[in-house]
Scaffold this active site. Structure first.
Site, PDB file in Angstrom:
ATOM      1  N   ASP A   7      -8.818  -6.574 -12.202  1.00 26.75           N
ATOM      2  CA  ASP A   7      -8.784  -7.940 -11.689  1.00 26.75           C
ATOM      3  C   ASP A   7     -10.217  -8.393 -11.452  1.00 26.75           C
ATOM      4  OD1 ASP A   7      -7.196 -10.256 -10.565  1.00 26.75           O
ATOM      5  OD2 ASP A   7      -8.407  -9.754  -8.814  1.00 26.75           O
ATOM      6  N   GLU A   9     -12.854 -11.614  -9.605  1.00 22.99           N
ATOM      7  CA  GLU A   9     -13.046 -12.795  -8.771  1.00 22.99           C
ATOM      8  C   GLU A   9     -14.225 -13.568  -9.343  1.00 22.99           C
ATOM      9  OE1 GLU A   9     -10.896 -13.691  -6.658  1.00 22.99           O
ATOM     10  OE2 GLU A   9      -9.782 -11.809  -6.469  1.00 22.99           O
ATOM     11  N   GLU A  52     -14.397 -24.039  -2.299  1.00 22.25           N
ATOM     12  CA  GLU A  52     -12.997 -23.765  -2.630  1.00 22.25           C
ATOM     13  C   GLU A  52     -12.810 -22.348  -3.176  1.00 22.25           C
ATOM     14  OE1 GLU A  52     -14.744 -26.409  -5.943  1.00 22.25           O
ATOM     15  OE2 GLU A  52     -14.833 -26.224  -3.754  1.00 22.25           O
ATOM     16  N   HIS A 150      -8.000 -12.781  -1.454  1.00 21.82           N
ATOM     17  CA  HIS A 150      -8.044 -12.108  -2.743  1.00 21.82           C
ATOM     18  C   HIS A 150      -9.241 -11.154  -2.771  1.00 21.82           C
ATOM     19  CE1 HIS A 150      -5.496 -15.165  -5.210  1.00 21.82           C
ATOM     20  NE2 HIS A 150      -5.119 -15.113  -3.948  1.00 21.82           N
ATOM     21  N   ASP A 155      -6.337  -6.371  -5.383  1.00 20.17           N
ATOM     22  CA  ASP A 155      -5.368  -7.001  -6.270  1.00 20.17           C
ATOM     23  C   ASP A 155      -5.031  -6.100  -7.453  1.00 20.17           C
ATOM     24  OD1 ASP A 155      -5.413  -9.085  -4.554  1.00 20.17           O
ATOM     25  OD2 ASP A 155      -6.250 -10.562  -5.943  1.00 20.17           O
TER      26      ASP A 155
END
Length: 235
Positions: A7, A9, A52, A150, A155
């Site tokens: 995963d 980010e 965000e 997250h 994850d």
């Protein structure tokens, strides 16, 4: 078979508009069982962190400014990945960022043929259902209470559990079928034709037991029936 669940980010949604990968987490699995080997790294994106995006993963530009650039860690990452299939949730997104970073750092990109997308698997298995990682964890009873934000490695760990459930659960195969037995031999076959029911040549054959009544047994049966008034067997 060795597989890597991973995963990422990022700073945003599109590497083509300047977004960068800031974290990657990888879990090694062999035969759908976690080996305990992992790879985890943060990267300095050399740019700001949109608010965000920071709200999603909690990684600030100040925190990442002390981390290595992707190019400094890419060789170690590629060594860990090897030539294994790479499993991700909405894998096109993660592959897009990973290959963008590899190309940017002067490395060969990873073939999309190695991509395994758990969203696509879940869509086939649960059409019409919610397919987010959170939703699949809930469906399969996987504890995600520690997932406040997250995180790539966290994850990936959750996804590894989801992937096992999506592909048959922990009892895959049950070890009943020999590894060299073609799958087609067992699909749709009756229990009598199953490999574990076939006679073995190295075991002694036992003669079948006789099931015909002896003359003495027949005589006793006739005498018993004669003692029953209006017996149906004599009609």
């Amino acid at each position: 078979m060795r597989e890597v669940i991973f995963d990422t980010e990022t700073t945003g949604l599109d590497p083509k508009t300047g977004d960068r990968m800031v974290e990657i987490g990888c879990i090694e699995m062999v035969g759908r069982v976690e080996t305990g080997r992992t790879f985890h790294a943060y990267f300095n994106p050399e740019r700001d962190m949109p608010p965000e995006a920071e709200r999603v993963h909690g990684l600030s530009a100040a925190f990442l400014s002390t981390k290595p650039r992707f190019a400094e860690t890419a060789a170690d990452l590629l060594e860990f990945l090897g030539d294994a299939p790479l499993v991700a949730h909405n894998a096109g997104f993660d592959f897009g960022f990973l290959n963008h970073e590899l190309e940017r750092a002067g490395f060969t990109t990873i073939s999309m043929e190695r991509m395994v997308d758990t969203v696509a698997i879940a869509r086939r298995k649960h059409p019409g259902a919610k397919l987010s990682l959170d939703a699949l964890c809930t469906r399969y009873g996987i504890d995600r209470s520690h997932r406040v934000k997250h995180g790539a490695l966290l994850d990936a760990e959750l996804l590894a559990q989801v992937y096992v459930e999506l592909t048959g659960g922990r009892q895959i195969g049950l070890g009943l079928v020999p590894s060299d037995t073609p799958v087609s031999d067992n699909i749709g076959s009756s229990a009598a034709n199953a490999p574990w029911h076939r006679p073995s040549a190295d075991k002694p054959r036992r003669e079948p037991r006789p099931h015909v009544a002896s003359p003495e047994e027949l005589e006793r049966h006739t005498a018993f029936i004669a003692g029953i008034a209006n017996a149906i067997w004599t009609r």
